[in-house]
Design an enzyme around this catalytic site. Structure first.
Site, PDB file in Angstrom:
ATOM      1  N   LYS A  72       0.809  -1.224   0.000  1.00  0.00           N
ATOM      2  CA  LYS A  72       0.000   0.000   0.000  1.00  0.00           C
ATOM      3  C   LYS A  72       0.837   1.266   0.000  1.00  0.00           C
ATOM      4  O   LYS A  72       0.462   2.282  -0.608  1.00  0.00           O
ATOM      5  CB  LYS A  72      -0.968  -0.016   1.179  1.00  0.00           C
ATOM      6  CG  LYS A  72      -2.182  -0.929   0.961  1.00  0.00           C
ATOM      7  CD  LYS A  72      -3.161  -0.837   2.087  1.00  0.00           C
ATOM      8  CE  LYS A  72      -4.503  -1.498   1.723  1.00  0.00           C
ATOM      9  NZ  LYS A  72      -4.389  -2.874   1.312  1.00  0.00           N
ATOM     10  N   GLU A  79      -3.618   7.930   6.991  1.00  0.00           N
ATOM     11  CA  GLU A  79      -4.107   8.892   6.009  1.00  0.00           C
ATOM     12  C   GLU A  79      -5.457   9.441   6.463  1.00  0.00           C
ATOM     13  O   GLU A  79      -6.073   8.935   7.401  1.00  0.00           O
ATOM     14  CB  GLU A  79      -4.242   8.239   4.626  1.00  0.00           C
ATOM     15  CG  GLU A  79      -5.235   7.100   4.560  1.00  0.00           C
ATOM     16  CD  GLU A  79      -5.215   6.382   3.213  1.00  0.00           C
ATOM     17  OE1 GLU A  79      -4.232   6.511   2.473  1.00  0.00           O
ATOM     18  OE2 GLU A  79      -6.198   5.680   2.917  1.00  0.00           O
ATOM     19  N   GLU A  95      -9.124   0.767  -7.403  1.00  0.00           N
ATOM     20  CA  GLU A  95     -10.184   1.095  -6.455  1.00  0.00           C
ATOM     21  C   GLU A  95     -10.013   2.525  -5.960  1.00  0.00           C
ATOM     22  O   GLU A  95      -8.902   2.965  -5.654  1.00  0.00           O
ATOM     23  CB  GLU A  95     -10.165   0.118  -5.279  1.00  0.00           C
ATOM     24  CG  GLU A  95     -10.384  -1.325  -5.703  1.00  0.00           C
ATOM     25  CD  GLU A  95     -10.622  -2.253  -4.521  1.00  0.00           C
ATOM     26  OE1 GLU A  95     -10.444  -1.802  -3.368  1.00  0.00           O
ATOM     27  OE2 GLU A  95     -10.994  -3.410  -4.757  1.00  0.00           O
ATOM     28  N   GLU A 111      -6.420   1.478  -3.794  1.00  0.00           N
ATOM     29  CA  GLU A 111      -5.457   0.416  -4.078  1.00  0.00           C
ATOM     30  C   GLU A 111      -5.725  -0.125  -5.468  1.00  0.00           C
ATOM     31  O   GLU A 111      -6.760   0.159  -6.078  1.00  0.00           O
ATOM     32  CB  GLU A 111      -5.549  -0.715  -3.050  1.00  0.00           C
ATOM     33  CG  GLU A 111      -6.869  -1.460  -3.048  1.00  0.00           C
ATOM     34  CD  GLU A 111      -6.906  -2.563  -2.002  1.00  0.00           C
ATOM     35  OE1 GLU A 111      -5.855  -2.871  -1.413  1.00  0.00           O
ATOM     36  OE2 GLU A 111      -7.994  -3.126  -1.792  1.00  0.00           O
ATOM     37  N   ASN A 121      -5.925  -3.789  -7.455  1.00  0.00           N
ATOM     38  CA  ASN A 121      -5.938  -5.247  -7.382  1.00  0.00           C
ATOM     39  C   ASN A 121      -5.443  -5.807  -8.707  1.00  0.00           C
ATOM     40  O   ASN A 121      -6.057  -5.575  -9.754  1.00  0.00           O
ATOM     41  CB  ASN A 121      -7.343  -5.765  -7.076  1.00  0.00           C
ATOM     42  CG  ASN A 121      -7.743  -5.470  -5.650  1.00  0.00           C
ATOM     43  OD1 ASN A 121      -7.013  -5.778  -4.715  1.00  0.00           O
ATOM     44  ND2 ASN A 121      -8.896  -4.857  -5.469  1.00  0.00           N
TER      45      ASN A 121
END
Length: 620
Positions: free
Chosen positions: A138, A222, A297, A310, A312
């Protein structure tokens, strides 16, 4: 045999490879369950020989029987079977597979597996190892996204090491904040904090959970986006530098950060925002030299500001809704891209129209009345909704009646998908599909899904990722029927009961017209309903102590076979579906619009006598 056929939607999405287009002779599917079956269907459509792997308890599973060949790779434990790279590599050599499709989960985002295949000259039907590793972390993925010009959530990418550090960063960003595990996924290692105390506690809990789940306890922080929607962009890229961004998927209906229902497109996006999100997804894909299907996403706030969440690097669980609104077989395109072919020109067209609307509901073996605890057991009765009853329905599954849902793997039963010309048609079809879906033998979430689809906030599209927490603050306690719906349930139960009374007049136990309704008293939730017929043959409903009739139903096309589950009828020109859940000494347990009700049935004399009886005490 029926389970081996491709769905009508899959057949319509493609006519197979172009003339002279060389694909693979043999593809190994390194997965199980519904996604393995899904990949095998596309292989069959393309004329590709499919090879399945299975663990010992999956020996007679649907995916193992659908494939042209199947090999056992170990015992039930995933680490010794579906995650056993060495054993899978042996099967690849034995079967002569030229390519491997990993599905989702298991080894789909394992760069070591992708590298092992590359070393053996076997194609990985997925992205390269650089994209997998860079997007799998991440912190790294957020840095790369920012460098690629993708909007990112305000926050710090520094790895948090101390309580003091997390307080300082949180106050600099401004509460609320999201504490996240760098290697996290599936909602694990995530906490929301609204003050210093919650930040410290969330940091410690997330760090511990991340270490236990991923073996990596790096934590970053965050800004928490309030009233967020989870909206994602499906991309697919080839080896020639082309990237197609398809219509968005709305995935905001989540429980504990796990998706429950998805749809495409989203009710929230306007064309300008959609195009901006698609463009940034393309930028990110190109930045990591992406090749294959993947999903970017995003979190979208109430002002339509969107931020990278993120990426995928695999086929998503919810890919069917995109396939239906984009008219594309994503698995086929993944295979074509892996074989070195370019994406079709029409798929790259930014003005490609959106084909209607699609909804997906994830059907799980879990008990929604007990905090969604997983349920295990054998499917004693399993009936899927079919196209002739529900136009535009698609069921992606890897199980059949008689199969067992075990403790070893994910308890997904299926993905139930419907497609329509617009959102309401697709949603109405989803409700009809849920009503026609029979799953008996273990707990399942069908009633919960049905309740969500009737929720007014959901039907209007006014949703966020907080929907389930806000609409079900005390958990799911069952569907609450409106009075008009209860009347309909009474009428359907009267039809079933009358047929049981007069079933000896029918040899096959089925009638196409309603039998005569004698006067009976039905009691639901303590309320009595007297049921009879008027001179026109309509079912009439009133109260035992009154001559007033408060509901009347004209009946046609009654369809029910004694001893079965599904009940269908046209009542006042409306298609109604119910299920006989169980037969009890006192009457019937019925399901209607997701509500499960015990219906006590009395003759008039029995009802009169029952009013003088002392109620049995409830036993906890």
């Amino acid at each position: 045999a029926a389970s081996r056929q491709n769905t009508p939607q899959l057949r319509a999405m493609s006519t197979g490879p172009a003339a002279g287009e060389k694909l693979f002779d043999t593809v190994l599917v390194a997965n199980r369950g519904e996604i393995a079956c899904r990949v095998i269907k596309s292989c069959r459509k393309l004329g590709i020989r499919s090879v399945a792997i299975y663990s010992e308890p999956d020996r007679y599973s649907m995916h193992a029987q659908m494939a042209d060949e199947a090999y056992c790779v170990g015992p039930a434990a995933s680490a010794q079977s579906y995650l056993n790279i060495d054993k899978i590599m042996e099967v690849i050599e034995q079967s002569g597979a030229q390519a491997v499709h990993p599905g989702y989960g298991f080894l789909s985002e394992n760069h070591l597996f992708a590298e092992a295949l590359e070393a053996k000259g076997v194609s990985f039907i997925g992205p390269g190892s650089f994209a997998i590793t860079s997007m799998g972390d991440k912190i790294t993925s957020k840095k790369l996204a920012a460098e690629a010009g993708v909007n990112t959530v305000p926050g710090s990418l520094a790895v948090v090491e101390t309580d003091q550090q997390i307080k300082e960063i949180a106050n600099e960003i401004g509460y609320p904040v999201m504490i996240k595990a760098s290697a996290g996924g599936g909602g694990k290692g995530m906490r929301i904090a609204w003050n210093d105390a919650e930040a410290i506690e969330g940091y410690r809990l997330s760090k511990h959970e991340a270490k236990a789940s991923f073996g990596d306890d790096r934590i970053f922080i965050e800004k928490f986006v309030e009233e967020p929607r989870h909206i994602e962009i499906q991309i697919i890229a080839d080896k020639h530098g082309n990237v197609a961004a398809l219509p968005e998927r709305e995935c905001s209906i989540q429980r504990r950060n796990q998706k429950v229902l998805e749809e495409a497109p989203s009710t929230f996006l306007d064309p300008e925002t959609r195009r901006a999100m698609q463009q940034q997804a393309i930028q990110l894909a190109k930045a990591v030299e992406y090749c294959s299907a993947g999903t970017v996403e995003m979190l979208v706030d109430k002002h339509k500001n969107f931020y990278f969440l993120e990426m995928n690097t695999r086929l998503q669980v919810e890919h069917p809704v995109t396939e239906l609104v984009a008219d594309v077989d994503l698995v086929e395109q993944m295979i074509r891209v892996a074989a070195g072919h370019k994406l079709p020109d029409d798929l790259l067209d930014p003005n490609r129209p959106i084909n209607g609307w699609a909804h997906e509901a994830r059907v799980y073996a879990e008990d929604p009345y007990r905090g969604f605890l997983p349920s295990t057991g054998r499917l004693l009765e399993y009936i899927e909704p079919t196209e002739d009853l529900v136009p535009g329905v698609r069921v992606d599954t890897g199980i059949r009646q008689g199969d067992e849902i075990s403790i070893h793997y994910d308890p997904m039963v299926s993905k139930l998908v419907t497609h329509g010309k617009d959102r309401m048609e697709a949603l109405d079809r989803l409700q009809l599909a849920l009503d026609n879906y029979v799953v008996k033998g273990l707990g399942n979430n069908l009633t919960f899904l049905r309740d969500v689809t009737r929720n007014e906030r959901f039907r209007t599209g006014a949703i966020t990722t907080n929907f389930i927490a806000e609409e079900y603050p005390e958990g799911f306690t069952g569907v609450k029927l409106h009075p008009e719906e209860t009347n309909t349930l009474v009428a359907l139960t009267a039809l079933v009961h009358s047929q049981r009374v007069f079933e000896s007049t029918e040899h096959d136990g089925r009638v196409s017209e309603p039998t005569e309704i004698d006067h009976f008293v039905f009691k639901i939730d303590g309320e009595p309903y007297v049921v009879g017929q008027d001179d026109e043959g309509h079912i009439i409903i009133g109260r035992p102590d009154s001559d007033e009739v408060f509901a009347s139903f004209a009946v046609s096309d009654f369809d029910y076979a004694t001893g079965t589950t599904l009940v269908r009828a046209h009542l006042n020109d409306s298609v109604e579906v119910a299920q006989v859940v169980d037969r009890q000494p006192y009457g019937l347990k019925m399901q209607y619009n997701g509500a499960i009700k015990e219906v006590h049935i009395f003759s008039p004399r029995e009802y009169e006598l029952s009013r003088h009886m002392i109620p049995k005490p409830e036993i906890d």
